[in-house]
Design a protein around this motif. Structure first.
Motif, mmCIF file in Angstrom:
data_model
loop_
_atom_site.group_PDB
_atom_site.id
_atom_site.type_symbol
_atom_site.label_atom_id
_atom_site.label_comp_id
_atom_site.label_asym_id
_atom_site.label_seq_id
_atom_site.Cartn_x
_atom_site.Cartn_y
_atom_site.Cartn_z
ATOM 1 N N PHE A 89 0.686 -0.998 -0.008
ATOM 2 C CA PHE A 89 0.022 0.102 -0.012
ATOM 3 C C PHE A 89 0.505 1.400 0.269
ATOM 4 O O PHE A 89 1.876 1.158 0.694
ATOM 5 N N ILE A 90 0.281 2.670 -0.790
ATOM 6 C CA ILE A 90 0.859 4.033 -0.240
ATOM 7 C C ILE A 90 -0.138 4.629 0.695
ATOM 8 O O ILE A 90 -1.610 4.074 0.063
ATOM 9 N N LEU A 91 0.428 5.548 1.690
ATOM 10 C CA LEU A 91 -0.863 6.100 2.385
ATOM 11 C C LEU A 91 -0.642 7.996 1.926
ATOM 12 O O LEU A 91 0.479 7.806 1.988
ATOM 13 N N THR A 92 -1.412 8.148 1.249
ATOM 14 C CA THR A 92 -1.341 9.708 1.499
ATOM 15 C C THR A 92 -1.881 10.563 2.145
ATOM 16 O O THR A 92 -3.023 9.656 2.581
ATOM 17 N N LYS A 93 -2.011 11.918 2.268
ATOM 18 C CA LYS A 93 -2.800 12.690 3.123
ATOM 19 C C LYS A 93 -3.596 14.202 2.484
ATOM 20 O O LYS A 93 -1.848 14.286 1.170
ATOM 21 N N ASN A 94 -3.986 14.900 2.519
ATOM 22 C CA ASN A 94 -3.555 16.543 2.406
ATOM 23 C C ASN A 94 -3.190 17.140 2.827
ATOM 24 O O ASN A 94 -2.709 16.710 3.874
ATOM 25 N N TRP A 95 -2.616 18.260 2.393
ATOM 26 C CA TRP A 95 -1.872 19.485 3.276
ATOM 27 C C TRP A 95 -2.954 19.903 3.937
ATOM 28 O O TRP A 95 -2.494 20.566 5.495
ATOM 29 N N SER A 96 -4.365 19.932 3.856
ATOM 30 C CA SER A 96 -5.154 20.688 5.074
ATOM 31 C C SER A 96 -5.358 19.440 6.037
ATOM 32 O O SER A 96 -5.212 17.987 5.724
ATOM 33 N N ASN A 97 -5.684 19.650 7.222
ATOM 34 C CA ASN A 97 -5.442 18.911 8.460
ATOM 35 C C ASN A 97 -7.617 18.681 8.042
ATOM 36 O O ASN A 97 -8.467 18.838 9.225
ATOM 37 N N ASP A 98 -8.047 17.911 7.498
ATOM 38 C CA ASP A 98 -8.733 17.172 6.780
ATOM 39 C C ASP A 98 -9.344 15.571 7.679
ATOM 40 O O ASP A 98 -10.458 15.128 7.558
ATOM 41 N N GLY A 99 -8.375 15.046 7.938
ATOM 42 C CA GLY A 99 -8.434 14.107 8.741
ATOM 43 C C GLY A 99 -8.200 13.004 7.624
ATOM 44 O O GLY A 99 -8.273 11.407 8.336
ATOM 45 N N ASN A 100 -8.101 12.829 6.113
ATOM 46 C CA ASN A 100 -8.635 12.216 5.189
ATOM 47 C C ASN A 100 -7.434 11.128 4.771
ATOM 48 O O ASN A 100 -6.130 12.211 4.767
ATOM 49 N N ILE A 101 -6.981 9.683 4.503
ATOM 50 C CA ILE A 101 -6.162 8.846 4.514
ATOM 51 C C ILE A 101 -6.010 8.388 2.984
ATOM 52 O O ILE A 101 -7.621 7.639 3.689
ATOM 53 N N PHE A 102 -5.522 8.774 2.374
ATOM 54 C CA PHE A 102 -6.559 7.834 1.160
ATOM 55 C C PHE A 102 -4.958 6.581 1.372
ATOM 56 O O PHE A 102 -3.933 7.186 1.156
ATOM 57 N N VAL A 103 -5.994 5.744 0.383
ATOM 58 C CA VAL A 103 -5.347 4.314 0.454
ATOM 59 C C VAL A 103 -5.399 3.885 -0.688
ATOM 60 O O VAL A 103 -6.430 3.520 -1.317
ATOM 61 N N PHE A 104 -3.565 3.675 -1.780
ATOM 62 C CA PHE A 104 -3.442 3.292 -2.801
ATOM 63 C C PHE A 104 -2.479 1.958 -3.177
ATOM 64 O O PHE A 104 -1.728 1.195 -1.917
ATOM 65 N N ASP A 105 -3.290 1.453 -3.968
ATOM 66 C CA ASP A 105 -2.340 -0.221 -4.123
ATOM 67 C C ASP A 105 -0.668 0.508 -4.327
ATOM 68 O O ASP A 105 -0.378 0.670 -5.399
ATOM 69 N N ARG A 106 -0.019 0.056 -3.632
ATOM 70 C CA ARG A 106 1.479 -0.141 -4.268
ATOM 71 C C ARG A 106 1.523 -0.115 -5.401
ATOM 72 O O ARG A 106 2.752 0.745 -5.950
ATOM 73 N N LYS A 107 1.465 -1.838 -6.613
ATOM 74 C CA LYS A 107 1.431 -1.918 -7.453
ATOM 75 C C LYS A 107 1.605 -0.604 -8.525
ATOM 76 O O LYS A 107 2.150 -0.611 -9.393
ATOM 77 N N THR A 108 0.455 -1.007 -8.541
ATOM 78 C CA THR A 108 -0.400 -0.087 -9.693
ATOM 79 C C THR A 108 -1.222 1.451 -10.103
ATOM 80 O O THR A 108 -0.947 2.507 -10.363
ATOM 81 N N GLY A 109 -1.073 1.820 -8.257
ATOM 82 C CA GLY A 109 -1.915 3.335 -7.983
ATOM 83 C C GLY A 109 -3.245 2.883 -7.405
ATOM 84 O O GLY A 109 -3.993 4.247 -7.731
#
Length: 384
Positions: free
Chosen positions: A73-93
């Motif tokens: 997995f790849i985990l990302t967030k936004n610069w704003s403190n909105d609390g979102n954690i986005f989970v992406f597949d490590r190989k395909t995105g």
């Protein structure tokens, strides 16, 4: 007693020089006040480069601030403190799921200061700076447990250490400038189960020096990364010390890795970036800040070339750009597989593609992007 300690330090420095350099007899020394010659490198000559375009859809529009990269997995967030954690597949995105447990309840976080991805245990560790807590969730966002930071400690730069522990740094040292260190330790290993301190790692120094400037009521600080993954061990940086240490995890041993020439008025700190068998990338941070302009803490990138036994000011160029484009070698060192990563903004790639400024795999990826697309994550991996 003092003479014994001094003798031991000298022995460690000699051993470290032989161990780390192979061809060097002395510990690598960096003078942050010196002017070093420039050296240009092509990234692909010493790194394997992989591009992962993050899928974009109505539910997955992210600024792509990468918080963790694992094997799955790849985990990302936004610069704003909105609390979102986005989970992406490590190989395909591919976009997999979005997690948001932000709030003021006992099972919620107030800020995504650090996210540790523990794929072995299928858990996320969220370090919440504002509440001084670490909250544990499964990989779908279901709450498991939480624990407080230890007393008089605030964790930053939290990493996965092993199956049972995290490794981190006490940020509260930032407010102790000029004080004596005493018996305090600022690097520590803590339990994943309850946050108790499993082991303190004490770097030898006397007086605390912090990357902060105070002028009247004004206070400004910057972040100098104190923990750098290095193969299967850790480089420990302490702004109060002129020595960067290699922490040998299995042996619980500190070995001097690199030394910085002492500086004063202003103090210049040094921290490490990406490290390969040949190149040590690093940056210096000068402790100055102008409160009238709101600017300060200037950074200078450096590189030690082990083969030439010399220090340079590097320019690492991404060979997939026809127009000169440098790669960031100091901001995101990662692990023993992936040396570092960097975000490539979609609107910039789309513009470069339009102007025929790309080639190879990156050009193929950019053909499918527009200015609203999610970023492309560039992985810089050690050559096998």
């Amino acid at each position: 007693m003092k003479n014994k300690i001094t003798t031991l330090a000298v022995i460690l420095f000699v051993l470290a020089g032989c161990r780390q350099s192979g061809t060097q007899d002395d510990l690598v020394s960096i003078d942050p006040t010196a002017t070093y010659p420039e050296k240009e490198l092509i990234l692909q000559d010493f790194m394997d480069v992989e591009y992962i375009p993050l899928e974009t859809n109505d539910e997955f529009v992210t600024q792509g601030v990468v918080m963790a990269i694992g094997k799955q997995f790849i985990l990302t967030k936004n610069w704003s403190n909105d609390g979102n954690i986005f989970v992406f597949d490590r190989k395909t995105g591919k976009a997999l799921r979005k997690i948001n447990r932000m709030g003021k309840g006992p099972e919620e976080y107030g800020h995504l200061t650090d996210i540790v991805l523990d794929e072995e245990n299928n858990q996320l560790f969220i370090n919440c700076f504002s509440t001084k807590k670490i909250l544990v969730y499964d990989l779908f966002g279901n709450f498991k447990r939480s624990f407080n930071h230890a007393e008089n400690i605030r964790y930053v730069n939290v990493f996965n250490y092993d199956t049972d522990n995290l490794i981190c740094y006490n940020e509260l040292t930032l407010y102790k400038d000029g004080e004596n260190k005493g018996n305090d330790s600022f690097h520590m290993i803590i339990s994943k189960q309850d946050g108790s301190v499993t082991r303190n790692i004490s770097i030898p120094f006397d007086v605390i020096k912090t990357p902060a400037v105070q002028e009247g009521d004004g206070f400004a600080a910057t972040f100098v990364p104190p923990l750098i993954p290095y193969q299967n061990n850790w480089l420990l940086v302490e702004t109060s010390s002129d020595t960067v240490y290699n922490y040998i995890s299995k042996e619980d041993k500190l070995i001097p890795f690199l030394v910085k020439k002492t500086t004063t008025n202003p103090e210049i700190f040094l921290t490490m970036g990406t490290l390969t068998d040949r190149f040590y990338f690093m940056k210096t941070v000068k402790r100055i800040f102008d409160f009238t302009t709101g600017r300060g803490f200037p950074v200078n990138n450096l590189m030690y070339d082990r083969q030439e036994n010399a220090v340079f000011k590097p320019a690492v160029l991404n060979g997939d750009f026809i127009k000169r484009k440098t790669a960031d070698m100091t901001s995101h060192p990662l692990n023993s597989e992936i040396a570092a990563f960097q975000n490539l903004e979609a609107f910039q790639l789309a513009e470069a593609y339009k102007n025929d400024k790309l080639k190879g795999k990156l050009k193929e990826i950019a053909a499918g992007l527009n200015e609203e697309s999610n970023p492309v994550i560039m992985l810089m991996k050690y050559k096998k």
